[in-house]
Design a protein around this motif. Structure first.
Motif, mmCIF file in Angstrom:
data_model
loop_
_atom_site.group_PDB
_atom_site.id
_atom_site.type_symbol
_atom_site.label_atom_id
_atom_site.label_comp_id
_atom_site.label_asym_id
_atom_site.label_seq_id
_atom_site.Cartn_x
_atom_site.Cartn_y
_atom_site.Cartn_z
ATOM 1 N N GLY A 369 5.457 -9.368 -5.206
ATOM 2 C CA GLY A 369 6.406 -8.598 -5.990
ATOM 3 C C GLY A 369 7.038 -7.487 -5.179
ATOM 4 O O GLY A 369 6.692 -7.239 -4.018
ATOM 5 N N ALA A 370 7.978 -6.800 -5.813
ATOM 6 C CA ALA A 370 8.735 -5.735 -5.165
ATOM 7 C C ALA A 370 7.908 -4.462 -5.056
ATOM 8 O O ALA A 370 7.065 -4.177 -5.897
ATOM 9 C CB ALA A 370 10.011 -5.456 -5.963
ATOM 10 N N GLY A 371 8.196 -3.681 -4.023
ATOM 11 C CA GLY A 371 7.602 -2.358 -3.922
ATOM 12 C C GLY A 371 6.648 -2.220 -2.754
ATOM 13 O O GLY A 371 5.885 -3.143 -2.443
ATOM 14 N N ASP A 372 6.701 -1.065 -2.127
ATOM 15 C CA ASP A 372 5.755 -0.694 -1.073
ATOM 16 C C ASP A 372 4.352 -0.676 -1.661
ATOM 17 O O ASP A 372 4.086 0.004 -2.656
ATOM 18 C CB ASP A 372 6.143 0.691 -0.544
ATOM 19 C CG ASP A 372 5.333 1.130 0.666
ATOM 20 O OD1 ASP A 372 4.119 0.827 0.704
ATOM 21 O OD2 ASP A 372 5.898 1.794 1.550
ATOM 22 N N ARG A 373 3.422 -1.384 -1.067
ATOM 23 C CA ARG A 373 2.078 -1.507 -1.633
ATOM 24 C C ARG A 373 1.266 -0.226 -1.519
ATOM 25 O O ARG A 373 0.190 -0.124 -2.117
ATOM 26 C CB ARG A 373 1.343 -2.684 -0.979
ATOM 27 C CG ARG A 373 1.186 -2.583 0.499
ATOM 28 C CD ARG A 373 0.689 -3.884 1.104
ATOM 29 N NE ARG A 373 -0.687 -4.163 0.730
ATOM 30 C CZ ARG A 373 -1.281 -5.335 0.892
ATOM 31 N NH1 ARG A 373 -0.620 -6.353 1.386
ATOM 32 N NH2 ARG A 373 -2.537 -5.504 0.570
ATOM 33 N N GLU A 374 1.743 0.763 -0.755
ATOM 34 C CA GLU A 374 1.039 2.043 -0.629
ATOM 35 C C GLU A 374 1.475 3.057 -1.683
ATOM 36 O O GLU A 374 0.887 4.127 -1.794
ATOM 37 C CB GLU A 374 1.283 2.634 0.763
ATOM 38 C CG GLU A 374 0.789 1.776 1.916
ATOM 39 C CD GLU A 374 -0.729 1.665 1.958
ATOM 40 O OE1 GLU A 374 -1.406 2.619 1.548
ATOM 41 O OE2 GLU A 374 -1.226 0.604 2.394
ATOM 42 N N VAL A 375 2.502 2.733 -2.462
ATOM 43 C CA VAL A 375 3.113 3.704 -3.375
ATOM 44 C C VAL A 375 2.473 3.781 -4.754
ATOM 45 O O VAL A 375 2.515 4.840 -5.402
ATOM 46 C CB VAL A 375 4.637 3.409 -3.488
ATOM 47 C CG1 VAL A 375 5.270 4.107 -4.677
ATOM 48 C CG2 VAL A 375 5.339 3.818 -2.203
ATOM 49 N N PRO A 376 1.844 2.709 -5.293
ATOM 50 C CA PRO A 376 1.304 2.787 -6.657
ATOM 51 C C PRO A 376 0.389 3.995 -6.872
ATOM 52 O O PRO A 376 -0.376 4.387 -5.986
ATOM 53 C CB PRO A 376 0.512 1.478 -6.785
ATOM 54 C CG PRO A 376 1.217 0.530 -5.895
ATOM 55 C CD PRO A 376 1.663 1.362 -4.726
ATOM 56 N N HIS A 377 0.522 4.585 -8.059
ATOM 57 C CA HIS A 377 -0.335 5.673 -8.540
ATOM 58 C C HIS A 377 -0.040 7.009 -7.851
ATOM 59 O O HIS A 377 -0.772 7.979 -8.055
ATOM 60 C CB HIS A 377 -1.826 5.338 -8.386
ATOM 61 C CG HIS A 377 -2.247 4.092 -9.113
ATOM 62 N ND1 HIS A 377 -3.580 3.759 -9.306
ATOM 63 C CD2 HIS A 377 -1.550 3.108 -9.705
ATOM 64 C CE1 HIS A 377 -3.664 2.624 -9.971
ATOM 65 N NE2 HIS A 377 -2.426 2.206 -10.217
ATOM 66 N N ASP A 387 14.796 -4.262 -3.275
ATOM 67 C CA ASP A 387 13.579 -5.049 -3.471
ATOM 68 C C ASP A 387 13.562 -5.709 -4.839
ATOM 69 O O ASP A 387 13.123 -6.864 -4.982
ATOM 70 C CB ASP A 387 12.339 -4.163 -3.317
ATOM 71 C CG ASP A 387 12.069 -3.773 -1.871
ATOM 72 O OD1 ASP A 387 12.778 -4.306 -0.988
ATOM 73 O OD2 ASP A 387 11.175 -2.955 -1.634
ATOM 74 N N LEU A 388 14.006 -4.980 -5.864
ATOM 75 C CA LEU A 388 14.078 -5.566 -7.208
ATOM 76 C C LEU A 388 15.012 -6.779 -7.215
ATOM 77 O O LEU A 388 14.715 -7.811 -7.828
ATOM 78 C CB LEU A 388 14.572 -4.538 -8.221
ATOM 79 C CG LEU A 388 13.659 -3.365 -8.564
ATOM 80 C CD1 LEU A 388 14.360 -2.413 -9.539
ATOM 81 C CD2 LEU A 388 12.339 -3.844 -9.162
ATOM 82 N N VAL A 389 16.129 -6.644 -6.532
ATOM 83 C CA VAL A 389 17.105 -7.737 -6.479
ATOM 84 C C VAL A 389 16.498 -8.953 -5.783
ATOM 85 O O VAL A 389 16.590 -10.091 -6.273
ATOM 86 C CB VAL A 389 18.385 -7.274 -5.746
ATOM 87 C CG1 VAL A 389 19.333 -8.437 -5.520
ATOM 88 C CG2 VAL A 389 19.071 -6.160 -6.536
ATOM 89 N N GLU A 390 15.862 -8.721 -4.631
ATOM 90 C CA GLU A 390 15.262 -9.825 -3.872
ATOM 91 C C GLU A 390 14.146 -10.499 -4.656
ATOM 92 O O GLU A 390 14.048 -11.734 -4.702
ATOM 93 C CB GLU A 390 14.720 -9.312 -2.537
ATOM 94 C CG GLU A 390 14.095 -10.390 -1.672
ATOM 95 C CD GLU A 390 13.588 -9.843 -0.356
ATOM 96 O OE1 GLU A 390 14.422 -9.692 0.576
ATOM 97 O OE2 GLU A 390 12.373 -9.580 -0.239
ATOM 98 N N THR A 391 13.302 -9.706 -5.303
ATOM 99 C CA THR A 391 12.165 -10.261 -6.031
ATOM 100 C C THR A 391 12.622 -11.091 -7.223
ATOM 101 O O THR A 391 12.028 -12.132 -7.531
ATOM 102 C CB THR A 391 11.219 -9.137 -6.491
ATOM 103 O OG1 THR A 391 10.753 -8.432 -5.335
ATOM 104 C CG2 THR A 391 10.030 -9.684 -7.262
ATOM 105 N N THR A 392 13.660 -10.644 -7.902
ATOM 106 C CA THR A 392 14.186 -11.421 -9.026
ATOM 107 C C THR A 392 14.596 -12.818 -8.564
ATOM 108 O O THR A 392 14.255 -13.827 -9.202
ATOM 109 C CB THR A 392 15.390 -10.703 -9.660
ATOM 110 O OG1 THR A 392 14.982 -9.412 -10.123
ATOM 111 C CG2 THR A 392 15.962 -11.500 -10.822
#
Length: 405
Positions: A369-377, A387-392
């Motif tokens: 999925g979209a998003g830097d994996r270090e950013v959650p929380h 990233d949202l566009v690519e993931t869609t």
């Protein structure tokens, strides 16, 4: 199938996924018991209405009061496989709002990034999956089988939503699942396991000036923690560093003494408690680890007649691994190449997801999925619009690849 210019389709889908992500983020869904808007109800209802307008068959199932699952089904009426997309509605707390540069529930877009709690984990990816399904419907793409959009509550807690989904039989005939989490569109085919354990050491209260008249549980707990550290090192040496998941770990997190009542500096407490966050990799057996922990307590008790301790497993989530030859993995890999023109990057998820329990139910899973994996929380959580566009488009093409074969 309606012939739609690819650029027009991507532009259409891009506008939809951005708008939908903003709407979802602007509905706070931090689970706060007994607090208005302190649950997933409103965002679940929004998602349910949205999918109904798309023409999906929609089911709403209450897991706990104010905490529903939403299930959307696109049934082609033709024979074929069943693909599941999964994205949860809950988000973690925003913490101290004064530390945020932007409103944590404002979904503001600045310099190509959308900021807010859930933009990255994982309302953005939920929006990508819903938009991808809608794109297939709008273009009247031809394929067989079914797509199930699973939107559970409580992924950030004890995962009661996905457990309920499985208990109700929804996962029974699923042939493959895409877990929609922020992984930089890497194809994650493995996940660390997790055990949450509470360890209690028991003593006898005494005056700090006369400690020998009591039994100090703190010194006993210190010995337990040292032994657990040694066990972690032995496990690292035994299984080594996993290519996708890194090292296993045994981490004491909470340390509390006494466990009830008011602490005082000149009082030896009667109990001490620690919690363990244990993360495992392929090659480790959770039952064996439990036996090793019990063996530590047994050894310490043999050396100390006043030693008394036990442990309780609060949650047990096994590690997962999906073969790269599984059709769902191959479908996502092919889709990634078609969408980006690049070779896919394979990786693993450092924590557990709702996919853990789908794996236990016999469903082949991949997480991407979209998003830097270090950013959650984190404060100022964000996702890049690109990233949202690519993931869609990735989700859209993966569904076609999987269901046309």
């Amino acid at each position: 199938m309606i012939l739609v210019d690819q650029k027009q389709r991507v532009l259409r889908d891009s506008k939809e996924v951005v708008a939908l992500t903003q709407e979802l983020v602007r509905i706070p869904s931090v689970y706060r018991p007994d607090t208005k808007d302190g649950n997933e109800q409103r965002v679940a209802e929004y998602v349910a209405d949205y999918m109904k307008q798309m023409g999906l068959e929609v089911h709403i199932e209450e897991v706990e009061p104010g905490r529903p699952n939403v299930i959307g089904i696109l049934d082609t009426g033709r024979p074929g496989k069943t693909l599941l997309f999964e994205g949860h509605t809950d988000v973690v707390t925003e913490g101290d709002r004064s530390l945020w540069t932007y409103d944590p529930f404002g979904a503001e877009i600045v310099d190509g990034r959308m900021f807010g709690r859930g933009t990255n984990d994982t309302k953005g990816n939920l929006a990508c999956a819903i938009t991808a399904i809608h794109s297939l419907i709008q273009d009247r793409e031809t394929f067989g089988g079914k797509i199930i959009m699973c939107v559970p509550c409580d992924e950030e807690g004890m995962m009661i939503g996905i457990k309920h989904f499985i208990e109700r039989g929804w996962a029974k005939d699923v042939d493959g699942a895409i877990i929609c989490e922020p992984e930089e569109n890497q194809i994650c085919v493995s996940q660390k396991g997790a055990m949450r354990i509470k360890v209690q050491a028991y003593g006898k209260q005494a005056h700090g000036a006369m400690p020998l008249s009591g039994v100090n549980p703190n010194t006993r707990m210190a010995k337990i923690i040292v032994e657990l550290d040694a066990l972690e090192q032995l496990e690292k040496e035994r299984v080594g560093k996993h290519d996708e998941l890194g090292w296993p770990s045994i981490t004491p997190t909470i340390l509390m003494a006494p466990t009830a009542g008011e602490p005082q500096i000149n009082v030896v407490p009667d109990q001490c408690m620690t919690t363990l966050d244990i993360r495992t990799v392929p090659g480790q057996d959770h039952e064996v680890l439990k036996q090793e922990i019990q063996a530590i307590l047994n050894r310490l008790a043999e050396k100390d007649p006043d030693f008394k301790a036990d442990f309780e497993v609060i949650e047990d989530r096994p590690w997962t691994s999906t073969d790269r030859d599984e059709p769902v993995v191959k479908a996502v890999a092919t889709a990634y190449e078609n969408v980006t023109g690049k070779k896919p990057v394979y990786n693993g998820v450092p924590g557990a997801t709702d996919g853990t329990f789908l794996h236990l139910a016999g469903v082949p899973i991949i997480t991407t999925g979209a998003g830097d994996r270090e950013v959650p929380h984190q404060t100022d959580e964000y996702v890049d619009i690109a990233d949202l566009v690519e993931t869609t488009q990735l989700y859209r093409e993966a569904a076609l690849e999987f269901l046309r074969k």
